[in-house]
Scaffold this motif. Structure first.
Motif, PDB file in Angstrom:
ATOM      1  N   PRO A 287      59.358-141.234  51.507  1.00 46.66           N
ATOM      2  CA  PRO A 287      60.727-141.975  51.528  1.00 46.66           C
ATOM      3  C   PRO A 287      60.668-143.207  51.781  1.00 46.66           C
ATOM      4  O   PRO A 287      61.784-144.109  51.779  1.00 46.66           O
TER       5      PRO A 287
ATOM      6  N   SER B 208      59.402-138.207  46.831  1.00 50.30           N
ATOM      7  CA  SER B 208      60.253-137.275  47.845  1.00 50.30           C
ATOM      8  C   SER B 208      61.872-137.457  47.541  1.00 50.30           C
ATOM      9  O   SER B 208      62.131-138.242  46.878  1.00 50.30           O
ATOM     10  N   LYS B 209      62.450-136.338  47.938  1.00 52.98           N
ATOM     11  CA  LYS B 209      63.638-136.481  47.528  1.00 52.98           C
ATOM     12  C   LYS B 209      64.338-137.722  48.191  1.00 52.98           C
ATOM     13  O   LYS B 209      65.267-138.399  47.738  1.00 52.98           O
ATOM     14  N   GLU B 210      63.740-138.240  49.457  1.00 51.55           N
ATOM     15  CA  GLU B 210      64.341-139.430  50.129  1.00 51.55           C
ATOM     16  C   GLU B 210      63.832-140.621  49.401  1.00 51.55           C
ATOM     17  O   GLU B 210      64.361-141.680  49.909  1.00 51.55           O
TER      18      GLU B 210
ATOM     19  N   PRO C 148      63.205-143.983  47.297  1.00 51.86           N
ATOM     20  CA  PRO C 148      64.262-144.723  46.549  1.00 51.86           C
ATOM     21  C   PRO C 148      63.897-144.591  45.160  1.00 51.86           C
ATOM     22  O   PRO C 148      62.786-144.719  44.601  1.00 51.86           O
ATOM     23  N   TYR C 149      64.970-144.433  44.285  1.00 54.30           N
ATOM     24  CA  TYR C 149      64.683-144.381  42.800  1.00 54.30           C
ATOM     25  C   TYR C 149      64.074-145.709  42.354  1.00 54.30           C
ATOM     26  O   TYR C 149      63.073-145.460  41.463  1.00 54.30           O
TER      27      TYR C 149
ATOM     28  N   THR D  62      61.360-132.092  42.866  1.00 53.64           N
ATOM     29  CA  THR D  62      61.239-132.196  44.309  1.00 53.64           C
ATOM     30  C   THR D  62      60.947-130.852  44.899  1.00 53.64           C
ATOM     31  O   THR D  62      60.739-130.614  46.072  1.00 53.64           O
TER      32      THR D  62
ATOM     33  N   SER E  45      75.904-142.586  45.134  1.00 55.15           N
ATOM     34  CA  SER E  45      75.393-141.332  44.660  1.00 55.15           C
ATOM     35  C   SER E  45      76.428-140.308  43.971  1.00 55.15           C
ATOM     36  O   SER E  45      76.174-139.208  43.586  1.00 55.15           O
TER      37      SER E  45
ATOM     38  N   ASP F 248      68.973-148.083  44.538  1.00 53.96           N
ATOM     39  CA  ASP F 248      68.920-147.621  45.833  1.00 53.96           C
ATOM     40  C   ASP F 248      69.110-146.135  46.009  1.00 53.96           C
ATOM     41  O   ASP F 248      69.123-145.680  47.221  1.00 53.96           O
TER      42      ASP F 248
ATOM     43  N   ASN G  19      68.741-142.323  46.393  1.00 54.29           N
ATOM     44  CA  ASN G  19      67.657-141.328  46.629  1.00 54.29           C
ATOM     45  C   ASN G  19      67.085-140.509  45.374  1.00 54.29           C
ATOM     46  O   ASN G  19      67.934-140.135  44.579  1.00 54.29           O
ATOM     47  N   TYR G  20      65.898-140.423  45.244  1.00 56.47           N
ATOM     48  CA  TYR G  20      65.094-139.736  44.027  1.00 56.47           C
ATOM     49  C   TYR G  20      65.809-138.330  44.030  1.00 56.47           C
ATOM     50  O   TYR G  20      65.931-137.979  42.823  1.00 56.47           O
TER      51      TYR G  20
END
Lengths: 155, 138
Positions: free
Chosen positions: A69, A114-116, A118-119, A152, B72, B109, B111-112
């Motif tokens: 994350p 991880s889900k958290e 950053p893209y 994920t 999002s 920014d 979240n993935y």
């Protein structure tokens, strides 16, 4: 009666204004053209597979890039096990190139975020993997073609 | 020997307009063929991540778009949707054009996890060709 000579008619396609028209069209396209903005990193997703269809890859052929994350990357490969901060992402390219020379086309990049996470971190890591290109001793150009984005849910 | 007298043809001073109509029709035809209508302009706040290996997509007709903004929220076909309905929205498009590339315009920014959810839905809709939209970085 006075005899008058008839005026001869001129036949021919007039081309005098063609230049003006062409310039007008040119000006129109110069003003109105919008260049395509569609650009990015291309990827090919795999089909959803069942447990029976899963392919096992020899661990030596895999580089696992796990993003936490905070955006830090854990690079795990045969002989490599290190943490990279966001400022050190450019080292990924070197590691992938090194492994490409070693493992050739068998190399698989496993990208786990991880889900958290950053893209942007995922995109920057993917960018480094795509930038890795090497030329083998026999003159072949190699790049990492097998990139797998691990869902994920499989964390 | 006597020279014959040749009268010089008088040149016309008028601007020729005969071909204007043809040109106008050609232009109309051009726009009829090339215009792609876009009924609404989206006002989505998003900042794309940058990448050195960014590639251009040349065939725009084969592209479908999904946007994800800073908060999002997922946009497709000018609507805000939840992630679960994406497969249902994309599947008919793939049925129409199997070569379709799905362009993911996602804020840097986000979240993935959000992107992962979208990828899962795209796999379900058999939209395997995707592109993560990025800006060029030098």
């Amino acid at each position: 009666m006075q005899l008058r000579e008839k005026k001869k008619r001129v036949y021919g396609i007039p081309t005098g204004s063609m230049g003006d028209v062409a310039f007008l069209i040119l000006l129109f396209f110069l003003v109105s053209t919008v260049f395509t903005k569609d650009k990015g990193l291309k990827m090919l997703l795999p089909e959803k597979t069942t447990d029976q269809e899963k392919v096992t890859v020899v661990p030596e052929n895999i580089i696992t890039l796990a993003i936490n994350p905070a955006g830090e990357v854990k690079v795990k490969a045969a002989g490599h096990d290190e943490y990279l901060t966001r400022q050190e992402y450019d080292r990924i390219r070197g590691i992938v190139e090194e492994k490409l020379l070693e493992r050739d086309t068998l190399l698989v990049i496993s990208l786990r975020a991880s889900k958290e996470a950053p893209y942007s971190s995922m995109v920057h890591v993917l960018d480094q993997v795509k930038l890795a290109k090497v030329t083998t001793a026999d003159g072949r150009e190699l790049s990492a073609r097998k990139i797998s984005l691990i869902p994920t849910s499989e964390e | 020997m006597r020279k014959s007298i040749v009268r010089l043809a008088a040149k016309s001073d008028e601007i020729p307009t005969a071909s204007t109509a043809d040109i106008a029709f050609l232009l109309i035809l051009f726009f009829m063929v090339t215009t792609v209508f876009r009924p609404t302009v989206l006002r989505i706040l998003y900042q794309l991540p940058d990448a050195e290996s960014t590639e251009r997509i040349l065939i725009r007709r084969n592209v479908s778009y999904i946007w994800v903004d800073k908060d999002s929220r997922i946009y497709i076909d000018d609507h805000i949707v939840s992630v679960d309905v994406l497969a249902g929205k994309v599947a008919p498009k793939i049925w129409d054009n199997p070569e379709l590339i799905t362009m993911l315009n996602v804020d840097q920014d986000v979240n993935y996890g959000v992107v992962d959810g979208i990828l899962d839905q795209l796999k379900e809709a058999k939209a395997f060709k995707i592109t993560f939209a990025t800006e060029f970085r030098r």
